[in-house]
Structure formats: C-alpha cells, structure tokens
Write a protein that holds these residues in place. Sequence first.
Motif, PDB file in Angstrom:
ATOM      1  N   ASP A 102       0.822  -1.191   0.352  1.00  0.00           N
ATOM      2  CA  ASP A 102      -0.051   0.386   0.042  1.00  0.00           C
ATOM      3  C   ASP A 102       0.270   1.033  -0.130  1.00  0.00           C
ATOM      4  O   ASP A 102       1.661   0.914   0.306  1.00  0.00           O
ATOM      5  N   ARG A 103       0.424   2.329  -1.181  1.00  0.00           N
ATOM      6  CA  ARG A 103       1.599   3.640  -0.875  1.00  0.00           C
ATOM      7  C   ARG A 103       0.389   4.533  -0.580  1.00  0.00           C
ATOM      8  O   ARG A 103      -0.503   4.376  -0.550  1.00  0.00           O
ATOM      9  N   PHE A 104       1.030   5.454  -0.286  1.00  0.00           N
ATOM     10  CA  PHE A 104       0.359   6.784   0.961  1.00  0.00           C
ATOM     11  C   PHE A 104       1.244   8.020   0.508  1.00  0.00           C
ATOM     12  O   PHE A 104       2.694   7.473   0.799  1.00  0.00           O
ATOM     13  N   SER A 105       0.292   9.039   0.330  1.00  0.00           N
ATOM     14  CA  SER A 105       1.183  10.433   0.422  1.00  0.00           C
ATOM     15  C   SER A 105       0.827  10.465   2.773  1.00  0.00           C
ATOM     16  O   SER A 105      -0.245  10.892   2.850  1.00  0.00           O
ATOM     17  N   VAL A 106       2.008  11.439   3.131  1.00  0.00           N
ATOM     18  CA  VAL A 106       1.944  12.304   3.957  1.00  0.00           C
ATOM     19  C   VAL A 106       2.948  13.440   3.995  1.00  0.00           C
ATOM     20  O   VAL A 106       3.786  13.219   3.648  1.00  0.00           O
ATOM     21  N   GLU A 110       5.987  10.238   0.542  1.00  0.00           N
ATOM     22  CA  GLU A 110       5.195   8.843  -0.103  1.00  0.00           C
ATOM     23  C   GLU A 110       5.900   8.313   0.521  1.00  0.00           C
ATOM     24  O   GLU A 110       7.388   8.159   0.616  1.00  0.00           O
ATOM     25  N   VAL A 111       5.066   7.101   1.050  1.00  0.00           N
ATOM     26  CA  VAL A 111       6.008   5.711   1.653  1.00  0.00           C
ATOM     27  C   VAL A 111       5.003   4.659   1.524  1.00  0.00           C
ATOM     28  O   VAL A 111       3.913   4.672   0.769  1.00  0.00           O
ATOM     29  N   VAL A 112       5.585   3.458   1.361  1.00  0.00           N
ATOM     30  CA  VAL A 112       4.612   1.763   0.852  1.00  0.00           C
ATOM     31  C   VAL A 112       5.300   1.067   2.290  1.00  0.00           C
ATOM     32  O   VAL A 112       6.556   1.102   2.452  1.00  0.00           O
ATOM     33  N   VAL A 113       3.554   0.544   2.561  1.00  0.00           N
ATOM     34  CA  VAL A 113       3.959  -0.544   3.439  1.00  0.00           C
ATOM     35  C   VAL A 113       4.877  -2.110   2.867  1.00  0.00           C
ATOM     36  O   VAL A 113       4.645  -2.813   1.933  1.00  0.00           O
ATOM     37  N   ALA A 147       8.705   1.581   3.675  1.00  0.00           N
ATOM     38  CA  ALA A 147       9.924   3.089   2.739  1.00  0.00           C
ATOM     39  C   ALA A 147       9.219   3.986   2.295  1.00  0.00           C
ATOM     40  O   ALA A 147       8.235   3.878   2.636  1.00  0.00           O
ATOM     41  N   ILE A 148      10.874   4.636   2.049  1.00  0.00           N
ATOM     42  CA  ILE A 148      10.713   6.385   2.245  1.00  0.00           C
ATOM     43  C   ILE A 148      10.571   6.346  -0.438  1.00  0.00           C
ATOM     44  O   ILE A 148      11.301   5.964  -0.528  1.00  0.00           O
ATOM     45  N   ILE A 149       9.107   6.079  -0.606  1.00  0.00           N
ATOM     46  CA  ILE A 149       9.478   6.458  -2.000  1.00  0.00           C
ATOM     47  C   ILE A 149       9.644   7.598  -2.859  1.00  0.00           C
ATOM     48  O   ILE A 149      10.236   8.060  -3.116  1.00  0.00           O
ATOM     49  N   ARG A 150       9.396   8.572  -1.805  1.00  0.00           N
ATOM     50  CA  ARG A 150       9.390  10.379  -1.981  1.00  0.00           C
ATOM     51  C   ARG A 150      10.123  10.745  -0.300  1.00  0.00           C
ATOM     52  O   ARG A 150       8.480  11.185  -0.139  1.00  0.00           O
ATOM     53  N   ILE A 163      -2.752   5.833  -2.234  1.00  0.00           N
ATOM     54  CA  ILE A 163      -2.371   6.173  -3.677  1.00  0.00           C
ATOM     55  C   ILE A 163      -2.355   5.526  -4.249  1.00  0.00           C
ATOM     56  O   ILE A 163      -3.350   5.543  -5.597  1.00  0.00           O
ATOM     57  N   ALA A 164      -2.191   4.007  -3.639  1.00  0.00           N
ATOM     58  CA  ALA A 164      -2.186   3.097  -5.244  1.00  0.00           C
ATOM     59  C   ALA A 164      -2.159   1.729  -3.364  1.00  0.00           C
ATOM     60  O   ALA A 164      -1.484   1.696  -2.589  1.00  0.00           O
ATOM     61  N   ARG A 165      -2.611   0.731  -3.821  1.00  0.00           N
ATOM     62  CA  ARG A 165      -2.571  -0.432  -3.327  1.00  0.00           C
ATOM     63  C   ARG A 165      -2.309  -1.787  -4.517  1.00  0.00           C
ATOM     64  O   ARG A 165      -2.991  -1.652  -5.490  1.00  0.00           O
ATOM     65  N   ASP A 166      -1.505  -2.327  -3.495  1.00  0.00           N
ATOM     66  CA  ASP A 166      -0.580  -3.490  -4.479  1.00  0.00           C
ATOM     67  C   ASP A 166      -1.959  -5.208  -4.534  1.00  0.00           C
ATOM     68  O   ASP A 166      -2.444  -4.831  -4.096  1.00  0.00           O
ATOM     69  N   PRO A 167      -1.842  -4.967  -6.299  1.00  0.00           N
ATOM     70  CA  PRO A 167      -2.566  -6.472  -6.288  1.00  0.00           C
ATOM     71  C   PRO A 167      -2.758  -7.255  -5.633  1.00  0.00           C
ATOM     72  O   PRO A 167      -4.454  -8.489  -5.778  1.00  0.00           O
ATOM     73  N   ASN A 168      -2.080  -7.323  -5.686  1.00  0.00           N
ATOM     74  CA  ASN A 168      -1.036  -8.993  -4.801  1.00  0.00           C
ATOM     75  C   ASN A 168      -0.806  -8.385  -2.998  1.00  0.00           C
ATOM     76  O   ASN A 168      -0.411 -10.013  -2.196  1.00  0.00           O
TER      77      ASN A 168
END
Length: 218
Positions: A102-106, A110-113, A147-150, A163-168
């Motif tokens: 799962d990707r989030f903006s904060v 931008e971060v991802v689980v 983890a930090i994407i941006r 922002i987005a969710r991984d299909p898996n």
Amino acid sequence: MKLVSVNTGLPRNVTWHGRNVTTGIFKQAVQGRVALRKLNLDGDRQADLTVHGGEHKAVYCYPVAHYDYWKVELPGRELPMGSFGENFTADGFLEDSVHLGDRFSVGSAEVVVTEPRLPCYKLGIRFESDDMVKRFLASGRTGFYFAIIREGEVGAGDEIKVIARDPNGVPVSEITRLYIAKRYADEDVASVNRALRVAVLPESWKQYFRQRLEKIPI
C-alpha cells in the motif's frame, strides 16, 4: 487517516540485566515539521542497523487505537506517544486494513508499506519487562514499517492518503499470523504466494516464506 504524532530519538546506553545495551527505542513526540529522508526522520537513528532501519524499515508506524488496549494491559503506566518505539503514531487504520505494498502520501512525502514489526528484546527494555515481546506479538498489535518513495516533510495533523494498493497485497495482520503459524492450510499457502509477488516485501521475508513452503509435504 491522519498522523497524530511524529516521534524521534537517538540511541542511548541503558543497563539491562547487568549489561550495557545501546538502543534507539526511546522516542519522543516532536513539534513542527520534520524532514523525512530515505533512511529515517531528521533527529532519529537506529542503534543496531543489522536488524533495525535501512530502506525497508525507514519509518515505524503504530496505530494510536492500540494505546487504549495497552492502557488496560499495563495499568498505571504512562504511555505518551512514541511509547512503542514508533516514528509515526497514526489514526484511521489498523493492521487488518493495511496491506503490503500500500502506498500513501503524508505531508509532502510518499511512503509504502513493506512489512510488519517483529519486536526484539529491546521492547522489553523499554517496558522493563521480559515478557513484553511475547505479549506484544501475541496481541497482533504490531504496527508496520514504511519505505520512503519520495522524501518530504511531515508533521502531526497531516492527512495520510491512499495513493495505490498492490494487487497482490496481503494484510499486515495476515503476514504476522503466517509468520508465527505452526502449519499452513491451503488458503494460507495461497496468501503466502500472493505475498511473494509483492515487490516491496524484503528478501529476508521472502526467503523465510519460501523455506516454509518447501517444507510442506506434497
């Protein structure tokens, strides 16, 4: 979903069972906005980089809702934000609603689980209790890592947006359960195989799950 508190801390030396230990688990809430970089927040460091920190564990997030549970479990103990060593104390989601990938903006970041938290003995040091690690893991209230994407700046009160969710993507709570499960049912095997397809799941976790699958009789 929002960021309730941003918590940082530098490693310190403590005495535990007669020996000196360096730990970064003691975090305190900070005011204002904080720079979030690839490996951690400004003003925050991890003591043992072999098991803490790094790109996959740049930020530890813990749901604020769990504090009510621990106030009952740990009566009489003050629990300020950051008590569990988390960098982000967050409101609006739990481990069963957050998925790997799962990707989030904060704030402007931008971060991802990436993975659940597996507590080490230093959580016991923080609470001066040898059984705290076992209780924490058994509760299922583990929190998770980003983890930090941006890179960007974050602060208490920032909205956390999907922002987005991984299909898996598999729920964080499910990954923790699969990690400690003694046996796998067919549906568990299917969940593990889905998790293995999530790009951001660290290789150490993938190796662990592959080894578990290899041991299942055909």
